[in-house]
Design an enzyme around this catalytic site. Structure first.
Site, PDB file in Angstrom:
ATOM      1  N   ASN A   1       0.796  -1.232   0.000  1.00  0.00           N
ATOM      2  CA  ASN A   1       0.000   0.000   0.000  1.00  0.00           C
ATOM      3  C   ASN A   1       0.827   1.280   0.000  1.00  0.00           C
ATOM      4  O   ASN A   1       0.423   2.276  -0.585  1.00  0.00           O
ATOM      5  CB  ASN A   1      -0.921  -0.004   1.224  1.00  0.00           C
ATOM      6  CG  ASN A   1      -1.796   1.213   1.293  1.00  0.00           C
ATOM      7  OD1 ASN A   1      -2.649   1.418   0.431  1.00  0.00           O
ATOM      8  ND2 ASN A   1      -1.559   2.073   2.291  1.00  0.00           N
TER       9      ASN A   1
ATOM     10  N   GLU B   1      -3.769  -9.475   4.966  1.00  0.00           N
ATOM     11  CA  GLU B   1      -4.065  -8.712   6.176  1.00  0.00           C
ATOM     12  C   GLU B   1      -5.178  -7.728   5.832  1.00  0.00           C
ATOM     13  O   GLU B   1      -4.949  -6.688   5.237  1.00  0.00           O
ATOM     14  CB  GLU B   1      -2.854  -7.923   6.676  1.00  0.00           C
ATOM     15  CG  GLU B   1      -3.120  -7.361   8.056  1.00  0.00           C
ATOM     16  CD  GLU B   1      -2.683  -5.926   8.309  1.00  0.00           C
ATOM     17  OE1 GLU B   1      -2.725  -5.494   9.464  1.00  0.00           O
ATOM     18  OE2 GLU B   1      -2.313  -5.211   7.360  1.00  0.00           O
TER      19      GLU B   1
ATOM     20  N   ASP C   1       0.418  -6.878   3.315  1.00  0.00           N
ATOM     21  CA  ASP C   1       0.070  -5.878   4.315  1.00  0.00           C
ATOM     22  C   ASP C   1      -1.033  -4.950   3.812  1.00  0.00           C
ATOM     23  O   ASP C   1      -1.001  -4.510   2.661  1.00  0.00           O
ATOM     24  CB  ASP C   1       1.339  -5.051   4.609  1.00  0.00           C
ATOM     25  CG  ASP C   1       1.146  -4.058   5.726  1.00  0.00           C
ATOM     26  OD1 ASP C   1       0.844  -4.498   6.849  1.00  0.00           O
ATOM     27  OD2 ASP C   1       1.286  -2.846   5.477  1.00  0.00           O
TER      28      ASP C   1
END
Ligand code: NOJ
Length: 557
Positions: free
Chosen positions: A103, A243, A201
């Site tokens: 991200n 996640e 993530d």
């Protein structure tokens, strides 16, 4: 190639290279040190390691602020040492996955440094810029204890940049095909090195769209499917673990039709396990499964109790959140962001029975369990360290200097080891527990080993048995001919329970952890008594000719 669904039966173990073992004596754990401890990880029965980010980073978010995706941080060793470690892990049958931080990057990443320097720079479009901080206003702020906005003004760029986490972590712009390509190539780089997959993530936040909360967008799913496609095309049995700290219905799309993630953490279940044991009531746990949709055959939940972050309460609404704070974090120093920054053993008042009970739940409910390093020996925490550092202290190997973690001057350690009189390395360490056959460590090892003998744990269906006694959680796991009965007493007092096992009439429960044969299941309710926080793992088997049809005589003598 091995069975591509290996992850469904696997036991995972999460660790930070920095925190595990220091091989060169500089006070920071490294790959050389980790290599020396692979025998321990193998002895415990771990199938797959999840390593926290080990890339060069200014470490303002413990490595989740990546400054170079294609290198090893020199503090942890060289690429050669990493390769050596990975080979040694593979030789022992241990797989290794690592974080893929999709991200955002660090603001120190050359892409960002170049991007901010000029609107014409080649990487300007790698990030999300704006002349106003009023865009995407529906997006929540995630780190509400440190950030006031998802936009930060950059005087060098003369613009605001977008960030869902810390302001030093600018979000990448996934509308830019270059960014999409870069990340796919980075993924291939590490898969070519031999890594077995990624814990991805913060996946819900890749794209932004005006008028939305900028989470779980269709564009995000489309790109994640591209990642999966690349993985499948070239790399066979590697895995992607998501996640996505979301409600199960919102996590469900991350499995796609079995063509997105192989695995995803079950975030909302985790606090309900703690609630269930604290309130001595199975309802919070069973209710969470009524909210959990089924997932494709080739997918798996990942179940956990603790990790390197705070025990997140983002998926707990008002009263439940208040209850968790009341029950587990009365001291405000224990709170971080929306959550509780403590380790498993201190959360449970170091009560061995509760620690084993909660571990038993993550080992036997549907999913693959993941253990956070040190929780297998009941390590403590240090709430006085800043951020989430209190649960990231050095692994405690023995009672020697620095708990056997490092030979360095104690003042040089990256964080001080836990040294109090209950959880400190003098009393709580791997060596002493290996020498005590009844230690927590040995129980954990035994649970891991037993789990592996029964495919239904990783692959079976789940049926709850709703006994009248709401302190006793009981369920059946079924996979092909393998039938298991799991019974947990969530209370701190002994409990009787009567279970409707009529579907299994004639079968004999064999308790897997102790090996005892229990009385044959007959008509009517099946009675059991459980010690405080006690639990049974039964395999339901066909009777042998000398099994008594009632009573306990056969199992006593
Ligand atoms: C989730 C990670 O688990 C956490 O440690 C990190 O701070 C955020 N993502 C931001 O990368």
């Amino acid at each position: 190639m091995s069975d591509p669904s290996w992850f469904k039966d696997a036991v995972f173990y999460e660790l930070h290279v920095k925190a595990f073992h220091d091989g060169n004596g500089d006070g920071i754990g490294d790959f050389r040190g980790l290599l020396e401890k692979l025998d321990y990880i193998q002895w415990l029965g771990v199938d797959c390691l999840w390593l926290l980010p080990f890339f060069p980073s200014p470490l303002r978010d413990d490595g989740y602020d990546v400054a170079n995706y294609r290198a090893i941080s020199p503090e942890y060793g060289s690429l050669e040492e990493f390769r050596h470690f990975l080979d040694a892990a593979h030789q022992r049958g241990i797989r290794v996955i690592v974080d893929l931080v999709l991200n955002h990057t660090s603001d120190q990443h050359p892409w960002f440094q170049q991007a901010r320097s000029s609107p014409e720079s080649a990487t300007r479009d790698y990030y999300v810029w704006s002349q106003t901080d009023k865009r995407y206003e529906k997006a929540r702020i995630i780190f509400i204890d440190t950030e006031k906005s998802n936009w930060t003004w950059d005087p060098a760029a003369n613009a605001y940049y977008w960030h869902r986490f810390f302001s030093h972590q600018p979000d990448l712009n996934y509308d830019n095909p270059e960014v999409q390509r870069e990340m796919l190539d980075i993924m291939s780089f590490w898969l070519d090195e031999g890594l077995d997959g990624f814990r991805c993530d913060a996946v819900p936040y890749l794209f932004e769209r005006e008028g939305t909360i900028c989470e779980n967008l269709p564009e995000t799913h489309a790109y994640l499917k591209e990642i999966r496609k690349r993985l499948d095309q070239t790399y066979g049995d590697r895995i992607l673990l998501a996640e996505a700290n979301q409600w199960p219905a919102d996590v469900r799309p991350y499995f796609g039709n079995g063509d997105e993630f192989h695995m995803a953490f079950h975030f909302p279940l985790m606090p309900r396990l703690f609630m269930g044991v604290r309130s001595e009531d199975w309802h919070p746990i069973v209710d969470m499964f009524t909210h959990t949709p089924s997932i494709p055959e080739n997918c798996q939940w990942c179940l956990f109790l603790r990790n390197h972050d705070e025990l997140t309460l983002e998926m707990c609404a008002g009263e439940e959140r208040d209850y968790m704070y009341y029950a587990y974090a009365r001291d405000p120093q224990m709170r971080r962001n929306i959550g509780i920054a403590r380790r498993l053993a201190p959360l449970l008042d170091n009560d061995r029975r509760k620690i084993e009970l909660l571990n038993s739940l993550v080992f036997t409910l549907p999913g693959s369990p993941i253990i956070y390093y040190g929780d297998e020996i009941g390590m403590g925490d240090n709430v006085h360290l800043g951020d989430r550092n209190g649960v990231r202290t050095p692994m405690q190997w023995n009672a020697d200097r620095n708990g056997g973690f490092s030979k360095a001057d104690p003042l040089k350690l990256y964080l001080p080891p836990i040294s109090d009189s209950v959880y400190g390395f003098h009393v709580t360490n791997v060596d002493s527990q290996r020498q005590s056959p009844h230690s927590l460590l040995h129980t954990m090892k035994q649970m891991i080993a037993r789990r592996k003998t029964q495919p239904a744990f990783g692959r079976g269906t789940l049926t709850f048995l709703h006994p009248k006694n709401d302190k006793v959680l009981a369920y059946i796991r079924r996979y092909r001919g393998n039938e298991l009965l799991l019974v947990h007493n969530l209370a701190g007092s002994a409990q009787p329970v009567e279970l409707d096992l009529s579907a299994f009439q004639g079968q004999v429960p064999i308790e897997l952890l102790g090996g005892s044969r229990f009385p044959r299941i007959s008509k009517g309710l099946y009675s059991l008594s459980l010690a405080p926080y006690g639990f049974y793992w039964f395999s339901l088997e066909q009777p042998q000719h000398d099994d008594p049809s009632y009573g306990i005589e056969g199992s006593v003598v």
